[in-house]
Design an enzyme around this catalytic site. Structure first.
Site, PDB file in Angstrom:
ATOM      1  N   ARG A   1       0.837  -1.203   0.000  1.00 48.39           N
ATOM      2  CA  ARG A   1       0.000   0.000   0.000  1.00 48.39           C
ATOM      3  C   ARG A   1       0.876   1.260   0.000  1.00 48.39           C
ATOM      4  O   ARG A   1       0.556   2.255  -0.647  1.00 48.39           O
ATOM      5  CB  ARG A   1      -0.894  -0.047   1.244  1.00 48.39           C
ATOM      6  CG  ARG A   1      -1.874   1.085   1.382  1.00 48.39           C
ATOM      7  CD  ARG A   1      -3.039   0.936   0.438  1.00 48.39           C
ATOM      8  NE  ARG A   1      -3.944   2.053   0.628  1.00 48.39           N
ATOM      9  CZ  ARG A   1      -5.259   1.958   0.636  1.00 48.39           C
ATOM     10  NH1 ARG A   1      -5.838   0.806   0.434  1.00 48.39           N
ATOM     11  NH2 ARG A   1      -6.006   3.022   0.806  1.00 48.39           N
TER      12      ARG A   1
ATOM     13  N   ASN B   1     -11.230  16.861   0.161  1.00 51.93           N
ATOM     14  CA  ASN B   1     -12.064  15.704  -0.144  1.00 51.93           C
ATOM     15  C   ASN B   1     -13.509  16.098   0.106  1.00 51.93           C
ATOM     16  O   ASN B   1     -13.797  16.918   0.980  1.00 51.93           O
ATOM     17  CB  ASN B   1     -11.677  14.547   0.783  1.00 51.93           C
ATOM     18  CG  ASN B   1     -12.319  13.216   0.372  1.00 51.93           C
ATOM     19  OD1 ASN B   1     -12.955  13.107  -0.680  1.00 51.93           O
ATOM     20  ND2 ASN B   1     -12.144  12.204   1.208  1.00 51.93           N
ATOM     21  N   THR B   2     -14.402  15.514  -0.668  1.00 51.76           N
ATOM     22  CA  THR B   2     -15.822  15.742  -0.412  1.00 51.76           C
ATOM     23  C   THR B   2     -16.444  14.446   0.080  1.00 51.76           C
ATOM     24  O   THR B   2     -16.220  13.373  -0.487  1.00 51.76           O
ATOM     25  CB  THR B   2     -16.536  16.305  -1.660  1.00 51.76           C
ATOM     26  OG1 THR B   2     -17.927  16.426  -1.360  1.00 51.76           O
ATOM     27  CG2 THR B   2     -16.336  15.466  -2.896  1.00 51.76           C
ATOM     28  N   HIS B   3     -17.199  14.574   1.176  1.00 51.38           N
ATOM     29  CA  HIS B   3     -17.760  13.409   1.860  1.00 51.38           C
ATOM     30  C   HIS B   3     -19.282  13.561   1.926  1.00 51.38           C
ATOM     31  O   HIS B   3     -19.771  14.633   2.306  1.00 51.38           O
ATOM     32  CB  HIS B   3     -17.159  13.324   3.275  1.00 51.38           C
ATOM     33  CG  HIS B   3     -17.753  12.228   4.091  1.00 51.38           C
ATOM     34  ND1 HIS B   3     -17.667  10.909   3.729  1.00 51.38           N
ATOM     35  CD2 HIS B   3     -18.453  12.253   5.255  1.00 51.38           C
ATOM     36  CE1 HIS B   3     -18.292  10.171   4.626  1.00 51.38           C
ATOM     37  NE2 HIS B   3     -18.780  10.951   5.560  1.00 51.38           N
TER      38      HIS B   3
ATOM     39  N   ASP C   1      -6.575  15.150   6.199  1.00 52.51           N
ATOM     40  CA  ASP C   1      -5.491  14.862   7.147  1.00 52.51           C
ATOM     41  C   ASP C   1      -5.331  13.346   7.231  1.00 52.51           C
ATOM     42  O   ASP C   1      -5.858  12.623   6.380  1.00 52.51           O
ATOM     43  CB  ASP C   1      -5.760  15.527   8.510  1.00 52.51           C
ATOM     44  CG  ASP C   1      -6.976  14.960   9.221  1.00 52.51           C
ATOM     45  OD1 ASP C   1      -7.538  13.939   8.735  1.00 52.51           O
ATOM     46  OD2 ASP C   1      -7.365  15.520  10.265  1.00 52.51           O
TER      47      ASP C   1
ATOM     48  N   GLY D   1      -6.649  11.152   9.132  1.00 55.76           N
ATOM     49  CA  GLY D   1      -7.798  10.377   9.613  1.00 55.76           C
ATOM     50  C   GLY D   1      -8.790  10.071   8.502  1.00 55.76           C
ATOM     51  O   GLY D   1      -8.573  10.391   7.329  1.00 55.76           O
TER      52      GLY D   1
ATOM     53  N   ASP E   1     -11.993  11.126   7.070  1.00 54.74           N
ATOM     54  CA  ASP E   1     -12.967  12.224   6.982  1.00 54.74           C
ATOM     55  C   ASP E   1     -12.932  13.131   8.213  1.00 54.74           C
ATOM     56  O   ASP E   1     -13.969  13.624   8.670  1.00 54.74           O
ATOM     57  CB  ASP E   1     -14.395  11.658   6.771  1.00 54.74           C
ATOM     58  CG  ASP E   1     -14.485  10.801   5.516  1.00 54.74           C
ATOM     59  OD1 ASP E   1     -13.826  11.145   4.515  1.00 54.74           O
ATOM     60  OD2 ASP E   1     -15.198   9.788   5.538  1.00 54.74           O
TER      61      ASP E   1
HETATM   62  C1  GAR Z   1     -19.833  11.526  -3.827  1.00 53.15           C
HETATM   63  O1  GAR Z   1     -21.074  11.601  -3.165  1.00 53.15           O
HETATM   64  C2  GAR Z   1     -18.709  11.588  -2.832  1.00 53.15           C
HETATM   65  O2  GAR Z   1     -18.968  12.401  -1.733  1.00 53.15           O
HETATM   66  C3  GAR Z   1     -18.604  10.159  -2.412  1.00 53.15           C
HETATM   67  O3  GAR Z   1     -18.755   9.430  -3.589  1.00 53.15           O
HETATM   68  C4  GAR Z   1     -19.624  10.155  -4.472  1.00 53.15           C
HETATM   69  C5  GAR Z   1     -18.935  10.245  -5.806  1.00 53.15           C
HETATM   70  O4  GAR Z   1     -19.816  10.663  -6.795  1.00 53.15           O
HETATM   71  N1  GAR Z   1     -17.353   9.916  -1.774  1.00 53.15           N
HETATM   72  C6  GAR Z   1     -17.199   9.104  -0.752  1.00 53.15           C
HETATM   73  O5  GAR Z   1     -18.104   8.462  -0.249  1.00 53.15           O
HETATM   74  C7  GAR Z   1     -15.781   9.023  -0.229  1.00 53.15           C
HETATM   75  N2  GAR Z   1     -15.725   8.355   1.020  1.00 53.15           N
HETATM   76  P1  GAR Z   1     -19.278  11.019  -8.252  1.00 53.15           P
HETATM   77  O6  GAR Z   1     -18.323   9.906  -8.693  1.00 53.15           O
HETATM   78  O7  GAR Z   1     -20.509  11.053  -9.112  1.00 53.15           O
HETATM   79  O8  GAR Z   1     -18.589  12.347  -8.183  1.00 53.15           O
END
Ligand code: GAR
Length: 207
Positions: free
Chosen positions: A71, A113-115, A147, A149, A151
């Protein structure tokens, strides 16, 4: 983050359908947005997100964990490849892997990152499902600076959506994603144009 380079260079990492990536690509078409997607990387192939990048003429790369002996070696290769594109900001947009120490050693403080949940609730891979199971009445999405962790990083922005009585995971996630894309585009643009600082976990726009 310095905004001296205009437009700011974005490298976007993806794993799935790439609707967030597409929203960024569309926003970057306007020079006033202040950013440009210079590369898209993935941890798997045959995904719509890579097709979207290729359709937009953006260079792509794929680094699968299984191609590497560890990894850490994967993380190192991803970091090297991202670095070659000289990003100002790295955007994880539906990237279903945790980046490691090597990556963060080079890109901490300029990786977001977007969560699909309202942090600190429901971290991890199943944000919409976990929110639904818990029975919350509102959920949403969180844009944060990555960071070490899961999220847990300093929050740049959050957006709220209602949970409806008849929601299933897909309907809830789709509602979240509509709000999430708008949040991502607005705030990545502000980061690029205005810069930002992080003090005691507080992310503020401006130099
Ligand atoms: C999004 O909702 C994003 O927040 C999530 O995957 C989706 C991607 O959508 N990410 C996670 O859950 C990361 N842990 P997309 O491929 O259509 O942009």
């Amino acid at each position: 983050m310095s905004t001296s380079r205009n437009p700011q260079r974005l490298v976007v990492l993806v794993s799935g359908s790439g609707t967030n990536l597409q929203a960024l690509i569309d926003a970057c078409a306007d020079p006033a947005y202040g950013a440009v997607v210079v590369a898209v990387g993935a941890d798997r192939d045959d995904i719509l997100a890579l097709e979207r990048a290729e359709a937009a003429g953006i260079p792509t790369f794929v680094k699968k964990v299984g191609q590497f002996t560890s990894r850490d070696n994967w993380d190192h290769a991803v970091a090297d490849t991202v670095a070659a594109f000289e990003p100002d900001l790295v955007v994880l947009a539906g990237f279903m892997k945790l980046v490691g120490e090597d990556f963060l050693g080079r890109f901490a403080g300029r990786t977001v990152n977007t969560h699909p949940a309202l942090s600190p609730s429901f971290p991890g891979m199943h944000g919409p499902a976990d929110a639904l199971t818990y029975g919350v009445k509102v959920t949403g999405a969180t844009l944060f600076v990555v960071d070490g962790g899961v999220d847990t990083g300093p929050i740049v922005a959050q957006t709220v959506v209602p949970v409806e009585d008849d929601d299933d995971i897909d309907s809830l996630h789709e509602r979240i994603k509509v709000a999430e894309r708008a949040m991502l585009v607005e705030n990545v643009g502000r980061m690029a144009r205005e810069g930002f600082t992080i003090t005691d976990r507080k992310v503020r726009f401006g130099a």
